[in-house]
Design a protein around this motif. Structure first.
Motif, PDB file in Angstrom:
ATOM      1  N   UNK A 298       4.458  18.393   8.206  1.00  0.00           N
ATOM      2  CA  UNK A 298       4.763  17.926   6.609  1.00  0.00           C
ATOM      3  C   UNK A 298       6.147  16.899   6.997  1.00  0.00           C
ATOM      4  N   UNK A 299       6.030  16.028   6.323  1.00  0.00           N
ATOM      5  CA  UNK A 299       7.249  14.891   6.326  1.00  0.00           C
ATOM      6  C   UNK A 299       7.674  14.202   5.066  1.00  0.00           C
ATOM      7  N   UNK A 300       8.701  14.012   5.128  1.00  0.00           N
ATOM      8  CA  UNK A 300       9.398  12.899   3.823  1.00  0.00           C
ATOM      9  C   UNK A 300       8.703  11.706   4.151  1.00  0.00           C
ATOM     10  N   UNK A 301       8.366  11.063   2.888  1.00  0.00           N
ATOM     11  CA  UNK A 301       7.635   9.679   3.215  1.00  0.00           C
ATOM     12  C   UNK A 301       8.041   8.849   1.904  1.00  0.00           C
ATOM     13  N   UNK A 302       8.505   7.659   2.131  1.00  0.00           N
ATOM     14  CA  UNK A 302       8.538   6.696   1.249  1.00  0.00           C
ATOM     15  C   UNK A 302       7.944   5.323   1.635  1.00  0.00           C
ATOM     16  N   UNK A 303       7.042   4.686   1.017  1.00  0.00           N
ATOM     17  CA  UNK A 303       6.317   3.575   1.720  1.00  0.00           C
ATOM     18  C   UNK A 303       7.086   2.343   2.241  1.00  0.00           C
ATOM     19  N   UNK A 304       8.315   2.237   1.690  1.00  0.00           N
ATOM     20  CA  UNK A 304       9.072   1.365   2.262  1.00  0.00           C
ATOM     21  C   UNK A 304       9.907   1.515   3.627  1.00  0.00           C
ATOM     22  N   UNK A 305       9.724   2.833   3.901  1.00  0.00           N
ATOM     23  CA  UNK A 305      10.268   3.355   5.189  1.00  0.00           C
ATOM     24  C   UNK A 305       9.662   3.076   6.499  1.00  0.00           C
ATOM     25  N   UNK A 306       8.469   2.544   6.147  1.00  0.00           N
ATOM     26  CA  UNK A 306       7.312   2.077   7.377  1.00  0.00           C
ATOM     27  C   UNK A 306       7.327   0.631   7.504  1.00  0.00           C
ATOM     28  N   UNK A 307       7.178   0.038   8.712  1.00  0.00           N
ATOM     29  CA  UNK A 307       7.075  -1.330   8.688  1.00  0.00           C
ATOM     30  C   UNK A 307       5.786  -2.015   7.997  1.00  0.00           C
ATOM     31  N   UNK A 308       4.913  -0.966   8.131  1.00  0.00           N
ATOM     32  CA  UNK A 308       3.536  -1.723   7.252  1.00  0.00           C
ATOM     33  C   UNK A 308       2.562  -0.302   6.952  1.00  0.00           C
ATOM     34  N   UNK A 309       2.028  -0.525   5.892  1.00  0.00           N
ATOM     35  CA  UNK A 309       0.753   0.788   5.756  1.00  0.00           C
ATOM     36  C   UNK A 309      -0.075   0.593   6.944  1.00  0.00           C
ATOM     37  N   UNK A 310      -0.340  -0.310   7.731  1.00  0.00           N
ATOM     38  CA  UNK A 310      -1.326  -0.338   8.930  1.00  0.00           C
ATOM     39  C   UNK A 310      -0.574   0.436  10.016  1.00  0.00           C
ATOM     40  N   UNK A 311       0.792   0.282  10.197  1.00  0.00           N
ATOM     41  CA  UNK A 311       1.388   1.114  11.118  1.00  0.00           C
ATOM     42  C   UNK A 311       1.412   2.729  10.863  1.00  0.00           C
ATOM     43  N   UNK A 312       1.665   2.862   9.604  1.00  0.00           N
ATOM     44  CA  UNK A 312       1.374   4.409   9.141  1.00  0.00           C
ATOM     45  C   UNK A 312       0.175   4.917   9.548  1.00  0.00           C
ATOM     46  N   UNK A 313      -0.884   4.363   9.202  1.00  0.00           N
ATOM     47  CA  UNK A 313      -2.159   4.909   9.503  1.00  0.00           C
ATOM     48  C   UNK A 313      -2.428   4.910  11.030  1.00  0.00           C
ATOM     49  N   UNK A 314      -1.965   3.923  11.696  1.00  0.00           N
ATOM     50  CA  UNK A 314      -2.137   3.971  13.234  1.00  0.00           C
ATOM     51  C   UNK A 314      -1.306   5.213  13.949  1.00  0.00           C
ATOM     52  N   UNK A 315      -0.158   5.518  13.481  1.00  0.00           N
ATOM     53  CA  UNK A 315       0.682   6.381  13.769  1.00  0.00           C
ATOM     54  C   UNK A 315      -0.113   7.754  13.329  1.00  0.00           C
ATOM     55  N   UNK A 316      -0.833   7.835  12.331  1.00  0.00           N
ATOM     56  CA  UNK A 316      -1.349   9.149  11.744  1.00  0.00           C
ATOM     57  C   UNK A 316      -2.777   8.998  11.938  1.00  0.00           C
ATOM     58  N   UNK A 317      -3.494   8.433  13.036  1.00  0.00           N
ATOM     59  CA  UNK A 317      -4.789   8.410  13.507  1.00  0.00           C
ATOM     60  C   UNK A 317      -5.318   9.779  13.828  1.00  0.00           C
ATOM     61  N   UNK A 318      -6.398  10.161  12.836  1.00  0.00           N
ATOM     62  CA  UNK A 318      -6.712  11.547  13.317  1.00  0.00           C
ATOM     63  C   UNK A 318      -6.309  12.618  12.323  1.00  0.00           C
ATOM     64  N   UNK A 319      -5.585  12.123  11.456  1.00  0.00           N
ATOM     65  CA  UNK A 319      -5.093  13.008  10.366  1.00  0.00           C
ATOM     66  C   UNK A 319      -5.464  12.402   9.080  1.00  0.00           C
ATOM     67  N   UNK A 320      -5.514  13.590   8.010  1.00  0.00           N
ATOM     68  CA  UNK A 320      -5.706  13.376   6.638  1.00  0.00           C
ATOM     69  C   UNK A 320      -4.598  13.442   5.861  1.00  0.00           C
ATOM     70  N   UNK A 321      -3.767  12.385   5.227  1.00  0.00           N
ATOM     71  CA  UNK A 321      -2.582  12.615   4.299  1.00  0.00           C
ATOM     72  C   UNK A 321      -2.854  13.196   2.805  1.00  0.00           C
ATOM     73  N   UNK A 322      -2.214  13.919   2.399  1.00  0.00           N
ATOM     74  CA  UNK A 322      -1.892  14.589   1.135  1.00  0.00           C
ATOM     75  C   UNK A 322      -0.471  14.472   0.521  1.00  0.00           C
ATOM     76  N   UNK A 323      -0.562  14.076  -0.411  1.00  0.00           N
ATOM     77  CA  UNK A 323       0.970  14.234  -1.115  1.00  0.00           C
ATOM     78  C   UNK A 323       1.094  15.694  -1.646  1.00  0.00           C
ATOM     79  N   UNK A 324       2.330  16.233  -1.373  1.00  0.00           N
ATOM     80  CA  UNK A 324       2.812  17.744  -1.862  1.00  0.00           C
ATOM     81  C   UNK A 324       3.320  17.555  -2.897  1.00  0.00           C
ATOM     82  N   UNK A 325       2.958  18.007  -4.067  1.00  0.00           N
ATOM     83  CA  UNK A 325       3.669  18.181  -5.474  1.00  0.00           C
ATOM     84  C   UNK A 325       4.160  19.571  -5.987  1.00  0.00           C
ATOM     85  N   UNK A 326       5.479  19.687  -6.289  1.00  0.00           N
ATOM     86  CA  UNK A 326       5.914  21.060  -6.642  1.00  0.00           C
ATOM     87  C   UNK A 326       6.718  20.610  -7.923  1.00  0.00           C
ATOM     88  N   UNK A 327       7.040  21.677  -8.870  1.00  0.00           N
ATOM     89  CA  UNK A 327       7.696  21.581  -9.911  1.00  0.00           C
ATOM     90  C   UNK A 327       7.231  20.609 -10.776  1.00  0.00           C
TER      91      UNK A 327
END
Length: 222
Positions: free
Chosen positions: A161-190
């Motif tokens: 589980x991690x904080x995420x903001x799209x502008x904090x990664x150099x590219x969407x492609x790099x985020x996907x490469x670094x999380x290869x083998x994982x499925x990402x879900x947004x966690x919503x509360x309140x």
């Protein structure tokens, strides 16, 4: 927030706790004052990484007051290489915004250099037989942390589980490469209900890396 809800991001931390057992080994990367470590203390052991020595006394006091002995503090950050890097410390009441990224918050001030270990190397030295869960909260340094944990992620396949903001990664492609083998879900509360009320329950929703901002749960694919 702490005074109102009893802890920072209380709902997310309680949700995290439901994914742990008394056999779980947890990495708390960006431990700050120890709130997440406290909520993970039902695990077998927690390894907390925090480069800012100013937080160590309060972290230790929190663990001592709650009689917790399975949370281990490591006075360094994790990243993609071992180095001493400039650190920008918070100056106000929000202790959670210190960062190795100078532009993260304009109120942060230079606090000199603090130590970073390459994640995979630091984890290897700990000699852990398993890693089940990883929490990352490093104020726009997430890309470097993930890059440094690639072997750890491949070997142990922990839930992350991690904080995420799209502008904090150099590219969407790099985020996907670094999380290869994982499925990402947004966690919503309140979630707002009828304009006046919030439903505090944590739920998983669709993740769009180009628009998402908040907590993201990375689940290893089978």
């Amino acid at each position: 927030v702490v005074y109102i809800f009893g802890a920072h991001e209380r709902q997310v931390m309680e949700y995290t706790g439901t994914r742990l057992t008394n056999e779980s080994v947890v990495l708390d990367i960006g431990a700050n004052l120890g709130h997440h470590g406290l909520f993970s203390a039902n695990a077998k052991e927690v390894h907390a990484f925090e480069p800012n020595p100013a937080f160590r006394p309060q972290f230790d006091m929190l663990m001592q007051e709650n009689k917790i002995k399975n949370v281990h503090f490591h006075l360094f950050g994790l990243g993609d290489r071992t180095q001493d890097a400039p650190y920008y410390a918070p100056t106000g009441d929000n202790h959670g915004i210190g960062s190795f990224v100078e532009s993260h918050d304009e109120s942060n001030k230079s606090a000199g250099s603090m130590h970073i270990e390459k994640g995979d190397d630091a984890i290897a030295l700990l000699g852990l037989p398993r890693i089940d869960f990883v929490k990352i909260d490093v104020e726009r340094f997430e890309e470097s942390v993930l890059a440094g944990l690639q072997e750890t992620m491949r070997r142990f396949k922990p839930t992350i589980i991690m904080e995420y903001a799209h502008g904090d990664f150099s590219s969407e492609e790099n985020f996907r490469a670094l999380t290869k083998g994982y499925t990402a879900h947004l966690v919503r509360a309140n979630t707002p209900v009828f304009f006046f009320f919030n439903d505090p329950t944590c739920r998983l929703s669709a993740f769009d890396p180009g628009r998402a901002r908040g907590e993201v749960l990375l689940v290893p694919e089978s």
